[in-house]
Scaffold this active site. Sequence first.
Site, PDB file in Angstrom:
ATOM      1  N   THR A 261      61.505-189.667  62.926  1.00 58.53           N
ATOM      2  CA  THR A 261      60.933-190.761  63.726  1.00 58.53           C
ATOM      3  C   THR A 261      59.832-191.510  62.984  1.00 58.53           C
ATOM      4  O   THR A 261      59.307-192.503  63.510  1.00 58.53           O
ATOM      5  CB  THR A 261      60.352-190.225  65.048  1.00 58.53           C
ATOM      6  OG1 THR A 261      59.339-189.255  64.756  1.00 58.53           O
ATOM      7  CG2 THR A 261      61.442-189.593  65.897  1.00 58.53           C
TER       8      THR A 261
ATOM      9  N   ASP B  64      54.119-179.683  64.462  1.00 61.28           N
ATOM     10  CA  ASP B  64      54.794-180.960  64.705  1.00 61.28           C
ATOM     11  C   ASP B  64      54.032-182.092  64.018  1.00 61.28           C
ATOM     12  O   ASP B  64      52.806-182.141  64.073  1.00 61.28           O
ATOM     13  CB  ASP B  64      54.866-181.215  66.210  1.00 61.28           C
ATOM     14  CG  ASP B  64      56.002-182.139  66.599  1.00 61.28           C
ATOM     15  OD1 ASP B  64      56.281-183.072  65.827  1.00 61.28           O
ATOM     16  OD2 ASP B  64      56.591-181.932  67.670  1.00 61.28           O
TER      17      ASP B  64
ATOM     18  N   LYS C 123      47.692-195.254  72.125  1.00 57.82           N
ATOM     19  CA  LYS C 123      46.838-196.376  71.724  1.00 57.82           C
ATOM     20  C   LYS C 123      47.324-197.672  72.360  1.00 57.82           C
ATOM     21  O   LYS C 123      46.512-198.510  72.785  1.00 57.82           O
ATOM     22  CB  LYS C 123      46.845-196.513  70.201  1.00 57.82           C
ATOM     23  CG  LYS C 123      46.035-197.704  69.701  1.00 57.82           C
ATOM     24  CD  LYS C 123      45.949-197.765  68.190  1.00 57.82           C
ATOM     25  CE  LYS C 123      45.126-198.956  67.735  1.00 57.82           C
ATOM     26  NZ  LYS C 123      44.931-199.005  66.259  1.00 57.82           N
TER      27      LYS C 123
ATOM     28  N   ARG D 277      35.728-176.569  93.858  1.00 60.54           N
ATOM     29  CA  ARG D 277      34.958-177.314  94.859  1.00 60.54           C
ATOM     30  C   ARG D 277      33.572-177.650  94.334  1.00 60.54           C
ATOM     31  O   ARG D 277      33.031-178.714  94.600  1.00 60.54           O
ATOM     32  CB  ARG D 277      34.858-176.518  96.152  1.00 60.54           C
ATOM     33  CG  ARG D 277      36.162-176.469  96.943  1.00 60.54           C
ATOM     34  CD  ARG D 277      35.954-175.896  98.336  1.00 60.54           C
ATOM     35  NE  ARG D 277      35.443-174.534  98.284  1.00 60.54           N
ATOM     36  CZ  ARG D 277      34.411-174.105  98.984  1.00 60.54           C
ATOM     37  NH1 ARG D 277      33.739-174.944  99.755  1.00 60.54           N
ATOM     38  NH2 ARG D 277      34.015-172.845  98.912  1.00 60.54           N
TER      39      ARG D 277
ATOM     40  N   HIS E 128      27.184-160.769  90.546  1.00 62.16           N
ATOM     41  CA  HIS E 128      26.483-161.697  89.660  1.00 62.16           C
ATOM     42  C   HIS E 128      26.632-161.284  88.196  1.00 62.16           C
ATOM     43  O   HIS E 128      25.655-161.241  87.444  1.00 62.16           O
ATOM     44  CB  HIS E 128      25.014-161.821  90.054  1.00 62.16           C
ATOM     45  CG  HIS E 128      24.819-162.332  91.443  1.00 62.16           C
ATOM     46  ND1 HIS E 128      25.376-163.503  91.890  1.00 62.16           N
ATOM     47  CD2 HIS E 128      24.138-161.813  92.507  1.00 62.16           C
ATOM     48  CE1 HIS E 128      25.055-163.698  93.158  1.00 62.16           C
ATOM     49  NE2 HIS E 128      24.312-162.687  93.556  1.00 62.16           N
TER      50      HIS E 128
ATOM     51  N   PHE F 203      17.472-150.357  71.225  1.00 65.89           N
ATOM     52  CA  PHE F 203      16.522-149.251  71.036  1.00 65.89           C
ATOM     53  C   PHE F 203      15.340-149.329  71.999  1.00 65.89           C
ATOM     54  O   PHE F 203      15.007-150.392  72.519  1.00 65.89           O
ATOM     55  CB  PHE F 203      16.036-149.180  69.587  1.00 65.89           C
ATOM     56  CG  PHE F 203      15.308-150.401  69.079  1.00 65.89           C
ATOM     57  CD1 PHE F 203      14.093-150.808  69.634  1.00 65.89           C
ATOM     58  CD2 PHE F 203      15.813-151.128  68.008  1.00 65.89           C
ATOM     59  CE1 PHE F 203      13.407-151.918  69.145  1.00 65.89           C
ATOM     60  CE2 PHE F 203      15.134-152.235  67.515  1.00 65.89           C
ATOM     61  CZ  PHE F 203      13.930-152.625  68.087  1.00 65.89           C
TER      62      PHE F 203
ATOM     63  N   ARG G 127      24.305-151.749  68.529  1.00 65.57           N
ATOM     64  CA  ARG G 127      23.617-152.358  69.662  1.00 65.57           C
ATOM     65  C   ARG G 127      24.620-153.127  70.517  1.00 65.57           C
ATOM     66  O   ARG G 127      25.617-153.639  70.007  1.00 65.57           O
ATOM     67  CB  ARG G 127      22.529-153.306  69.150  1.00 65.57           C
ATOM     68  CG  ARG G 127      21.591-153.828  70.219  1.00 65.57           C
ATOM     69  CD  ARG G 127      20.539-154.739  69.607  1.00 65.57           C
ATOM     70  NE  ARG G 127      21.107-156.026  69.210  1.00 65.57           N
ATOM     71  CZ  ARG G 127      20.434-156.968  68.546  1.00 65.57           C
ATOM     72  NH1 ARG G 127      19.179-156.750  68.181  1.00 65.57           N
ATOM     73  NH2 ARG G 127      21.009-158.117  68.239  1.00 65.57           N
TER      74      ARG G 127
END
Length: 529
Positions: free
Chosen positions: A70, A128, A140, A218, A281, A478, A525
């Site tokens: 193409t 592609d 465009k 929402r 939470h 620590f 840690r």
Amino acid sequence: MTDHRPIRRALLSVSDKSGLVDLGKALVERDVELLSTGGTAQTLRDAGLEVLDVAEVTGFPEMMDGRVKTLHPMVHGGLLALRDNPAHVAAMQEYVINPIDLLVVNLYPFEATVAAGADYATCIENIDIGGPAMIRAAAKNHAFVSVVVDTDDYDALLADMDANDGATSDDFRRTLAQTAYARTGAYDAAVSNWMAGAIGVETPRRRVVKGKLAQSLRYGENPHQKAAFYKDGSDRPGVASATQHQGKELSYNNINDTDAAFELVSEFAPEDGPACAIIKHANPCGVARGATLKDAYMRAFDCDRTSAFGGIIALNRTLDAATAREITGIFTEVVIAPDADDAAREIFAAKKNLRLLTTGSLADPRATALAWRQVSGGLLVQDKDTGSINRDNLKVVTKRVPTDAELEDLLFAWTVAKHVKSNAIIYVKDGATVGVGAGQMSRVDSTRIAARKAQDMADALELDAPLTQGSVVASDAFFPFADGLITAAQAGATALIQPGGSMRDDDVIAAANEAGLAMVFTGMRHFRH
């Protein structure tokens, strides 16, 4: 200039052929000429539709294994020409370039190829080139050309054409163009991010975030904040891939908390026994193993019954009726599990506002991925925290060596600590959290808060003493001073696990020895901010 543009000629070239035949038939019924390529053209012809090959338009056959088909002025001229520009119209007439009013393209399945674990060469072949080029050209020139990149938009295209006597409206074409650019942007992001990993570039010069809208929310964390949920296309089990069986739509906070809950419970393999995590939470207010799933839930619930109200529950095994009955004893926002049996679903059905999600499996806590966080003017990107330890990684630093039972609880506590906001302190006894301190500015405050919560639960349950008596403690980082350790000892802890590495490690170790505690260092840690 009218904003309605008739669709008389359409170019269709798709990798995903779902809905293609129905679209082709609908366009032909609306007197639209069809152009196509390769397999798309064959699929349309097999359905009895008349199709003009792009090769007939360009005068060149598809070549180089379909890499070139193409990329030609006869195609791009038909897409890019301004129909109200005399010079453009004259060029079309001189070179016999016919306009293309509609482009329908979806791209080679690059993301799916990567997800399937294909090798480097195969992934490259699934990038592609012609598709994105045509999409960008048509987008465009959306003043004249409609471009469709999602099968979900086929019905909307036909509806807009029917509403405008076979034409499309300017507003609709603008919406299609925005979607088209987002798709090519996400596609290029997938390629560039994959390639960075494939060639070992840890910090590429540019990073791109991609996502596909899963849900318009929402509101966000608060009602005055707009929000939406986007999926990144990964196949990781979790809230993004889960099936929702009942209940109203998830909120922003629900999604965030459910993700935190499921990521935590996924640390516990089903074959190692039932496990439950209750989140409020984004922090766990109770995590436990149990002899049964019901037992695991009840033990997690008993860590902090007050905070569990209105929480999120994650389970590492199929939800059963006994567990479902216990869960419905209090208000719960969401339950997420790999699956749920029919009896459990029937019990939940009586709670219309309770959301039930199933994922099919647990997430792999060791799978590598990138974690993103927005800051003003930029993004922070890091590896997902997949760190884990076992007994062989532990260094005993005190005179007293932990017992086997203490070691089991220490490792459990350490796993939970990874999922608690810093500064994190977790008291554990017999495979269940009995006190959690999270998100405090001072580590000793987290230690005190966790102990205070344990005392509150002991009072509520009429226990002789809080369950922190005889517990172990994990600290995600620590102890900078001995005060946190001393507070834990006063609460009844007998052993501690922490990374070590403080300038005052010797002072902390000395305090542990003086109190008769056992302590191990991990050398790792688990900050979570």
